[in-house]
Enzyme design. Structure first.
Site, PDB file in Angstrom:
ATOM      1  N   HIS A  17      -7.680   6.969  -0.020  1.00  0.00           N
ATOM      2  CA  HIS A  17      -6.372   6.320  -0.134  1.00  0.00           C
ATOM      3  C   HIS A  17      -6.275   5.059   0.729  1.00  0.00           C
ATOM      4  O   HIS A  17      -5.631   4.088   0.337  1.00  0.00           O
ATOM      5  CB  HIS A  17      -5.290   7.329   0.250  1.00  0.00           C
ATOM      6  CG  HIS A  17      -3.891   6.825   0.119  1.00  0.00           C
ATOM      7  ND1 HIS A  17      -3.419   6.200  -1.010  1.00  0.00           N
ATOM      8  CD2 HIS A  17      -2.843   6.855   1.000  1.00  0.00           C
ATOM      9  CE1 HIS A  17      -2.142   5.870  -0.841  1.00  0.00           C
ATOM     10  NE2 HIS A  17      -1.788   6.248   0.366  1.00  0.00           N
TER      11      HIS A  17
ATOM     12  N   HIS B 109       0.846  -1.193   0.000  1.00  0.00           N
ATOM     13  CA  HIS B 109       0.000   0.000   0.000  1.00  0.00           C
ATOM     14  C   HIS B 109       0.883   1.246   0.000  1.00  0.00           C
ATOM     15  O   HIS B 109       1.819   1.356   0.796  1.00  0.00           O
ATOM     16  CB  HIS B 109      -0.901   0.017   1.244  1.00  0.00           C
ATOM     17  CG  HIS B 109      -1.747   1.244   1.367  1.00  0.00           C
ATOM     18  ND1 HIS B 109      -1.672   2.108   2.441  1.00  0.00           N
ATOM     19  CD2 HIS B 109      -2.679   1.773   0.525  1.00  0.00           C
ATOM     20  CE1 HIS B 109      -2.534   3.094   2.268  1.00  0.00           C
ATOM     21  NE2 HIS B 109      -3.146   2.922   1.122  1.00  0.00           N
ATOM     22  N   SER B 110       0.615   2.167  -0.914  1.00  0.00           N
ATOM     23  CA  SER B 110       1.241   3.489  -0.929  1.00  0.00           C
ATOM     24  C   SER B 110       2.774   3.374  -0.971  1.00  0.00           C
ATOM     25  O   SER B 110       3.333   2.820  -1.920  1.00  0.00           O
ATOM     26  CB  SER B 110       0.758   4.277   0.295  1.00  0.00           C
ATOM     27  OG  SER B 110       1.051   5.640   0.168  1.00  0.00           O
ATOM     28  N   TYR B 111       3.462   3.878   0.063  1.00  0.00           N
ATOM     29  CA  TYR B 111       4.926   3.810   0.122  1.00  0.00           C
ATOM     30  C   TYR B 111       5.444   2.390  -0.095  1.00  0.00           C
ATOM     31  O   TYR B 111       6.512   2.185  -0.691  1.00  0.00           O
ATOM     32  CB  TYR B 111       5.410   4.352   1.468  1.00  0.00           C
ATOM     33  CG  TYR B 111       6.750   3.826   1.912  1.00  0.00           C
ATOM     34  CD1 TYR B 111       7.928   4.285   1.320  1.00  0.00           C
ATOM     35  CD2 TYR B 111       6.855   2.864   2.927  1.00  0.00           C
ATOM     36  CE1 TYR B 111       9.172   3.790   1.709  1.00  0.00           C
ATOM     37  CE2 TYR B 111       8.088   2.370   3.326  1.00  0.00           C
ATOM     38  CZ  TYR B 111       9.240   2.831   2.719  1.00  0.00           C
ATOM     39  OH  TYR B 111      10.468   2.344   3.111  1.00  0.00           O
TER      40      TYR B 111
END
Length: 226
Positions: free
Chosen positions: A203, A76-78
């Site tokens: 997000h 997820h994300s980073y």
């Protein structure tokens, strides 16, 4: 049966993926939610030395210690930075990659370089206590903790490419500000080598669209057994 390695984004620990992991196990799969060094339950290990390489080693060591050879890495994300590098370094232990509203880096990219000025300002919101950690935003879950700033700034080093893996991208359409991933999603959606999904969610897809994300992950397990 698939083996899912669930890697959270910045400021978050394994708890963000644990409900999803339980559902994957109920469906007959293995699932390992990860807490990266210096964050969440491992926040006592936060130091200036913790960087992207540290987090790559966290996941790579898990694959090696558990003798996993069929991993579906979910980031997820980073954590898109992390799973890309792990797959690059241990390709024989990875079968698929799922990016959940995440970065998909190329050699030399950093998390900082792949987002907009809005997210860069978030990253540089350091804590007064350390000066080397990025503070969680006020609207995050109370369990969120400061995140090692060096991991967000360090460039990733990659030697291969992702073409050998089944790859899925989950794009969240409900950002209150412009998403830093829109152009990336549009490019991948036009690439026949990627499975892409647009999800009506902010997000934090794990919290806001857990049932849809579960369906996507279970679908990906079918891709990797083709």
């Amino acid at each position: 049966m698939a083996t899912y390695i669930l890697v959270p984004g910045a400021w978050h620990g394994a708890w963000t993926f644990e409900p999803l992991a339980r559902e994957l196990r109920r469906a007959g799969h293995e699932a390992y939610p990860v807490t990266l060094t210096g964050v969440g339950a491992r926040r006592h290990l936060l130091s200036p030395a913790v960087n992207l390489d540290t987090h790559i080693a966290d996941v790579a060591n898990l694959l090696e210690d558990e003798r996993i050879t069929d991993a579906v890495l979910v980031g997820h994300s980073y954590a898109g930075m992390v799973i890309t590098a792990v797959a690059d370094r241990l390709p024989d232990r990875v079968k698929g990659l799922v990016y959940v509203d995440a970065m998909v880096p190329e050699d030399g990219d950093s998390a900082y370089s792949l987002v907009t000025e809005n997210e860069r300002a978030w990253y540089l919101n350091g804590t007064e206590e350390t000066g080397y950690a990025s503070a969680p935003l006020p609207f995050f879950d109370p369990r969120a903790t400061p995140h090692p700033l060096a991991s967000l700034l360090q460039a990733v080093r990659l030697e291969g490419d992702l073409s050998r893996f089944d790859r899925s991208y989950v794009y969240a359409t409900g950002w209150p500000t412009p998403s830093p991933f829109t152009a990336l999603h549009d490019r991948l959606a036009a690439d026949p080598d990627w499975y892409t999904y647009a999800v009506e969610s902010g997000h934090n897809v794990m919290r806001e669209a857990p049932e849809e994300l579960l369906k996507i992950l279970l679908s990906h397990a079918g891709h990797t057994t083709r």
